[in-house]
Motif scaffolding. Structure first.
Motif, PDB file in Angstrom:
ATOM      1  N   THR A  57      49.781 -13.230 -66.691  1.00 35.57           N
ATOM      2  CA  THR A  57      50.258 -14.624 -66.610  1.00 35.57           C
ATOM      3  C   THR A  57      49.251 -15.570 -67.283  1.00 35.57           C
ATOM      4  O   THR A  57      49.642 -16.582 -67.856  1.00 35.57           O
TER       5      THR A  57
ATOM      6  N   GLN B  11      50.115 -15.489 -70.782  1.00 35.50           N
ATOM      7  CA  GLN B  11      51.358 -16.230 -71.044  1.00 35.50           C
ATOM      8  C   GLN B  11      51.071 -17.734 -71.044  1.00 35.50           C
ATOM      9  O   GLN B  11      51.673 -18.486 -71.822  1.00 35.50           O
ATOM     10  N   SER B  12      50.112 -18.149 -70.201  1.00 35.63           N
ATOM     11  CA  SER B  12      49.852 -19.596 -70.139  1.00 35.63           C
ATOM     12  C   SER B  12      49.233 -20.089 -71.452  1.00 35.63           C
ATOM     13  O   SER B  12      49.309 -21.285 -71.760  1.00 35.63           O
TER      14      SER B  12
ATOM     15  N   TYR C 284      52.021 -21.530 -73.206  1.00 34.35           N
ATOM     16  CA  TYR C 284      52.448 -22.849 -72.703  1.00 34.35           C
ATOM     17  C   TYR C 284      51.541 -23.940 -73.268  1.00 34.35           C
ATOM     18  O   TYR C 284      52.013 -24.980 -73.751  1.00 34.35           O
TER      19      TYR C 284
ATOM     20  N   THR D 216      59.366 -24.627 -72.576  1.00 35.99           N
ATOM     21  CA  THR D 216      58.311 -24.213 -71.642  1.00 35.99           C
ATOM     22  C   THR D 216      58.794 -24.197 -70.200  1.00 35.99           C
ATOM     23  O   THR D 216      58.470 -23.273 -69.445  1.00 35.99           O
TER      24      THR D 216
ATOM     25  N   VAL E  18      58.249 -21.020 -67.627  1.00 29.03           N
ATOM     26  CA  VAL E  18      57.326 -21.011 -66.476  1.00 29.03           C
ATOM     27  C   VAL E  18      58.017 -20.374 -65.276  1.00 29.03           C
ATOM     28  O   VAL E  18      57.473 -19.477 -64.616  1.00 29.03           O
TER      29      VAL E  18
ATOM     30  N   SER F 150      58.438 -16.673 -65.612  1.00 32.05           N
ATOM     31  CA  SER F 150      57.209 -15.858 -65.508  1.00 32.05           C
ATOM     32  C   SER F 150      56.969 -15.432 -64.066  1.00 32.05           C
ATOM     33  O   SER F 150      56.364 -14.391 -63.818  1.00 32.05           O
TER      34      SER F 150
ATOM     35  N   GLY G 191      46.574 -23.083 -62.011  1.00 33.75           N
ATOM     36  CA  GLY G 191      47.907 -23.697 -62.106  1.00 33.75           C
ATOM     37  C   GLY G 191      47.795 -25.206 -61.982  1.00 33.75           C
ATOM     38  O   GLY G 191      48.404 -25.968 -62.747  1.00 33.75           O
TER      39      GLY G 191
ATOM     40  N   GLN H 219      46.649 -26.778 -65.087  1.00 30.27           N
ATOM     41  CA  GLN H 219      47.737 -26.857 -66.080  1.00 30.27           C
ATOM     42  C   GLN H 219      48.683 -28.006 -65.735  1.00 30.27           C
ATOM     43  O   GLN H 219      49.184 -28.701 -66.632  1.00 30.27           O
TER      44      GLN H 219
ATOM     45  N   MET I 266      55.468 -26.307 -63.325  1.00 27.55           N
ATOM     46  CA  MET I 266      54.230 -25.555 -63.079  1.00 27.55           C
ATOM     47  C   MET I 266      53.704 -25.821 -61.678  1.00 27.55           C
ATOM     48  O   MET I 266      53.219 -24.909 -60.998  1.00 27.55           O
TER      49      MET I 266
ATOM     50  N   SER J  13      53.115 -22.759 -59.321  1.00 26.88           N
ATOM     51  CA  SER J  13      51.750 -22.255 -59.056  1.00 26.88           C
ATOM     52  C   SER J  13      51.290 -22.567 -57.643  1.00 26.88           C
ATOM     53  O   SER J  13      50.324 -21.977 -57.177  1.00 26.88           O
TER      54      SER J  13
END
Lengths: 114, 80, 613, 247
Positions: free
Chosen positions: A34, A37-38, A41, A76, A80, A83, B36, B39, B55, B59
């Motif tokens: 992950t 994968q970020s 993003y 995106t 997310v 994922s 997370g 982000q 996100m 997260s």
């Protein structure tokens, strides 16, 4: 230092790859996936940013400021959420590995030879 | 490229590498939560509220829940 | 009229999958089976219809009715060309056969199996047709995810877990590499539509970003295709997948990635890299020949039938990549025809393995020594022979025609003899296995061959991934299980006798390689002029090479069956150390596989950085 | 090769890979300087053409609806795969899993929060095409409410209120509704997933035509999927509680 955001994305990609190569635990490996994968993003959203831009929501948008790229955001936001469930699938496989061999260490699971 | 953006970007990079280097699964889950969050801040600063909400929800709720349950089910692992 | 049906290739399987997963628990067992087969057959018919309808010019279908505005694509489009549509037809056919086979093969099957197979079918169909780069990634991901779940279907067997995990981790890494490449391209061109990207990139010479983006996208697709050095996961995963699913994996899933790579290259990058196409050709030829050679050698060194077929997929994947890499209409036509004919043979053989494992009790060539010598096993023996000879491009049948097309394609001459040798070696592996099982020739033990993970030679242990069922296997319905495999072999052999099939494929490849025309039609809707019609007959050189390959296969199979004591036996003892070294690389360590992935990515990147100018 | 040598071997390769990526990434236009034609067009015209004020949601559910269909089916397939993997090897359900005793404070606080979370989830979905939010984000919030149900009450309450058969059906129907709408539009003679419903007035809930319908279908499917994933992993977690055997 214009390419700094893209440098961060490159670091995340290589860090994720390093995590997978050096991992001794399938759960740790799943989280490293992950992280990798970020990196996509961060690159997507940084590619879509505009200086002095505002969110692409036309309700209550301030005049004079350009709208930031809505396409990358559309790509995106679905990625997310997806994922999470891909992570759940990998963890389900890790749980099966634990049930079969009592451990989630890739070295312990040596079924394949040659 | 404001100072705030640079700061948040650095946080994202540092936390990302920290998540990868954390060997203990529990510590990794907590760092992943922080990663997370960083982000979320980045996407907010870069004017992407939809992605920030996405996100944030993922997260703080989904990743930790799934990971913690798996870690608890797998039980303590010998430190490799 | 046919244009309105294009979305059904993906929509029909997906809505059937969703409904089956939701309602199957309330329905009797035969309902999911029947609906899945009907839908898969429908997609096959649609594929054939679209192949015929798009012969004059590609059909472009814009989803949501969003036509481009001033050269900017707003929605997502499917570009249906004869080559892509014929591969969708092949995917549908293999899925239909696989579902018919699994109807009798699994005693009890969860209601999720059919939903996952239909999702895999839709993923592959969308992956072959989509004209939008990010949409290709989405179908790539859908195809992969349903494959992960299906690969782990018999999860209660230990070897299956490792195969599924290696498959998942390495393919996910490939998917993210592909996505990073796509993001780079979007950053530069501001477009996601392949035709629009081709136009935008074509206007400037290739620089750092184009080289890196092209390397990342190529690597991502080659991981899914299983080219060396990204192929390690493939043998682990395909050896543990249940037979009907494995037939789909080896038959079409890997080779589809090569075809989509060809599409992405021609529509997206051939404009920018046109001046450096020699560098692209050489880079891909190197990878293709390496895959062919390593896959062939590893295929020869296996005793487990399913791992043999997995390495054959890697080897023949290398042949397709070499065909595509020649960058000529004949090369591409030969590669695509080879994907079709070879895919049919591989799927047929995989299904036959399942019946052999069920009736003879093991999936290991050494363990089955001489056990197939009963008249009851005549049919599987026949299929073994036909598939093995087909792999060696036996003239004048389907695979020969495709190999001849690649042979007669202009371009460097050195690759074809090497590829022909690899075809011979892979064919020899299966001739040897067939002879050992059905005729009882050759020794009972061979130090060179790696046996299935369990104790070698110990019968009764079902092949990994196969459902546990009573020993020996009832004879009931066994011939019914073989009918799908027989149909596939017949189709593969008959392809060569379809009138003008080679000419059709060359014409289609010709228009496939004209990105300027396709882009013009995609973005402005004007129909390109109909492509020139070409005719083709294999040259004598192709005939002799194919005949030599078949003869070499028979000879090599005979040699490898000789008893260890004789002179070739001493030669075999010399070969054991290098074979052990090569096999130690395929040791199931996902960390090693990812390390090889990084090395391959860097090697390809370095090669193209120095040569793409 | 053991992990230590692999990690050491990776270091030079990682550095070379980072350099290679940076060389490519440096080719991108300067950060925040330019915008592509696709983005410029949609930023200017999306609200006028579709009467919705959240442009990314209009792209997700209209301009690139096929992408979202693919992403949703990835979600659907993943959850089916997870359920397949975890259910197939779990021992029979006969022994009743027991729960940790949760403190009264936690029970009261969380049970107060559950309706708030469900409301927040539904609000995020429904206003998805007007303000930031949408079917995906709201779906996960609603899924989180089911998790809080376990935190507040206990596993038995969670299982009572989320029967797997029903959740399976809800998820399948959510995905089928999304594709069904596309097929209906196709049957009506338009392009697959075309927005043919009346667009309503901008800024109100009744706007955007099929965007609103697809938004709700996605919200249903994502929340059902999230509930299913949490449920499967909860069942795994409950196995570890002491005294799982006797009641």
């Amino acid at each position: 230092m214009a390419p700094y955001p893209y440098a961060v994305a490159g670091v995340l990609f290589v860090a994720g790859l390093y995590g997978i190569v050096s991992s001794r635990n399938y759960i740790h490996m799943a989280v490293c996936l992950t992280v990798m994968q970020s990196s996509t993003y961060v690159t997507l959203i940084c590619v879509g940013y505009l200086n002095n831009g505002q969110p692409p929501i036309t309700q209550g948008a301030q005049p004079g400021k350009p709208l930031v790229d809505p396409v990358v955001q559309a790509l995106t936001l679905t990625d997310v959420v997806v994922s999470v469930v891909v992570l759940a699938l990998v963890l389900a496989l890790a749980l099966q590995a634990h049930r079969r061999t009592g451990s989630v260490d890739p070295d312990r699971l040596r079924g394949m030879r040659g | 490229m404001t100072a705030l953006t640079a700061l948040v970007l650095t946080a994202v990079a540092v936390l990302g590498v920290a998540v990868v280097l954390a060997r203990d699964p529990l510590r990794q889950v907590m760092l992943n939560g922080l990663f997370g969050l960083s982000q979320v801040l980045l996407f907010t600063v870069l004017q992407a509220p939809d992605v920030a909400i996405s996100m944030a929800v993922v997260s703080t709720v989904a990743y930790p829940a799934v990971l913690l349950m798996t870690i608890h089910r797998v039980g303590p692992q010998d430190r490799g | 009229m046919a244009a309105d049906l294009v979305p059904l290739t993906v929509a029909a399987p997906l809505v059937a999958a969703a409904l089956l997963a939701a309602l199957a628990q309330f329905l009797p067992r035969w309902v999911p089976d029947l609906t899945a087969i009907v839908v898969a057959a429908g997609v096959t018919a649609l594929g054939v219809l679209l192949t015929l309808a798009s012969r004059a010019h590609p059909i472009v279908y814009w989803f949501g009715g969003w036509r481009p505005a001033g050269g900017t694509a707003l929605g997502i489009d499917f570009v249906v060309e004869p080559l892509s549509a014929s591969l969708v037809a092949l995917t549908g056919l293999l899925t239909t056969t696989s579902l018919v086979f699994s109807w009798r093969y699994f005693e009890e099957v969860g209601h999720l199996y059919h939903a996952l197979v239909l999702a895999l079918l839709a993923g592959m169909a969308g992956f072959a047709l989509s004209g939008d780069l990010f949409n290709i990634f989405v179908w790539f991901e859908l195809m992969s995810v349903s494959a992960y779940a299906l690969c782990g279907y018999q999860i209660h067997q230990s070897a299956v877990v490792q195969g599924a995990i290696n498959f998942t981790v390495v393919n996910s890494t490939g998917a993210f590499t592909l996505l990073l490449g796509i993001v780079l391209v979007y950053g530069r061109t501001g477009a996601l539509n392949l035709a629009e990207i081709g136009e935008a990139l074509g206007s400037r010479p290739p620089d750092g970003l184009v080289t890196v983006a092209f390397t990342l996208i190529t690597t991502g697709l080659l991981v899914k295709a299983g080219a060396v050095p990204f192929h390690f996961w493939l043998s682990d995963a395909y050896a543990v997948a249940p037979a009907p699913v494995g037939a789909l994996f080896t038959g079409i899933m890997s080779d589809l990635a090569y075809h989509t790579f060809a599409r992405v290259y021609w529509d997206g990058f051939s404009g920018a890299l046109g001046s450096a196409s020699a560098a692209v050709r050489d880079g891909l030829l190197a990878l293709g020949v390496a895959s062919a050679v390593i896959g062939a050698v590893m295929c020869l060194l296996q005793a487990d039938l399913k791992r043999q077929l997995a390495f054959l997929t890697v080897s023949h994947g290398g042949v397709f990549l070499a065909g595509i890499a020649l960058l000529t209409p004949r090369g591409l036509a030969g590669a695509t025809l080879f994907v079709i004919t070879d895919g049919l043979l591989k799927a047929a053989l995989f299904l036959t393995f399942a019946t052999v494992v069920r009736s003879l009790g093991s999936g290991d060539e050494l363990a089955l020594h001489g056990r197939g010598r009963t008249p009851r096993e005549a049919l599987p023996a026949l299929i073994f022979l036909c598939c093995a000879l087909g792999f060696a491009a036996l003239p004048p049948f389907g695979t020969f025609l495709s190999a001849a097309l690649i042979h007669d394609s202009p371009g460097p001459g050195w690759p074809f003899p090497v590829l022909a040798a690899c075809l011979a070696v892979t064919s020899a592996a299966f001739l040897r296995a067939g002879a050992r099982i059905f005729l009882g020739w050759g020794p009972r033990h061979d130090p060179l061959l790696t046996s299935a993970p369990g104790k070698p030679g110990e019968p009764g242990e079902p092949g990994d991934g196969e459902p546990d069922h009573g020993g020996g296997g009832a004879a009931r319905g066994r011939t019914a299980l073989l009918i799908p495999a027989l149909a596939l072999v017949a189709a593969a052999y008959a392809t060569a006798f379809v009138p003008g099939v080679a000419a059709e494929f060359i014409t289609a490849s010709h228009s496939f390689e004209q990105p300027r025309q396709t882009a013009h039609q995609v973005l402005t809707g004007h129909l390109p002029p109909s492509p020139p019609s070409a005719s083709y007959t294999p040259t004598p050189g192709a005939w002799t090479t194919a005949a030599a390959a078949t003869a070499a296969a028979l000879a090599l199979a005979a040699v490898s069956l000789r008893t260890p004591g004789s002179r070739p036996g001493r030669l075999r003892r010399v070969l054991v150390p290098p074979a052990k070294a090569l096999k130690s690389l395929h040791d199931g360590e996902v960390g090693d596989y990812t390390l090889w992935f990084t090395t391959g990515l860097l090697a390809l990147g370095l090669a193209w950085t120095l040569t793409l100018r | 090769m053991n992990t230590r040598t692999r990690a050491l071997l990776f270091l030079p390769l990682g550095a070379a890979l980072a350099a290679f990526l940076l060389w490519g990434l440096a080719g991108l236009p300067d950060f925040g300087s330019t915008q592509g034609p696709y983005a410029r067009y949609l930023a200017r015209h999306a609200t006028a053409q579709r009467h919705v004020t959240n442009v990314p949601t209009s792209i997700v559910f209209d301009y690139r609806a096929l992408d979202t269909l693919g992403e949703e089916l990835i979600l659907f397939t993943c959850v089916m795969g997870t359920a397949l993997l975890l259910r197939s090897s779990r021992e029979a359900e006969e022994q009743r899993p027991s729960d940790r005793p949760t403190s009264a404070a936690q029970r009261h606080l969380v049970s107060l929060l559950i309706p708030v979370t469900v409301l927040l989830g539904l609000w995020t979905i429904s206003y998805g095409y007007l303000t930031p939010g949408g079917g995906f984000q709201g779906g996960v919030v609603c899924g989180a409410a089911a998790l809080m149900l376990w935190a507040a009450g206990g596993y038995r309450d969670h299982r009572a209120l989320t029967p797997t058969g029903l959740v399976d059906a809800a998820e399948g129907l959510g995905a089928a509704a999304y594709i069904g709408l596309g097929l209906a539009v196709l049957a009506a003679g338009h392009a697959f997933l075309a927005n043919v419903l009346p667009l309503g007035s901008t800024g109100t809930l009744a706007s955007g035509g099929t965007i609103a319908v697809l938004n709700w279908a996605t919200g249903l499917e994502v929340s059902a999927a999230t509930v299913l994933v949490f449920h499967e992993f909860l069942k795994e977690y409950v196995q570890t509680l002491p005294g799982a055997a006797e009641d």
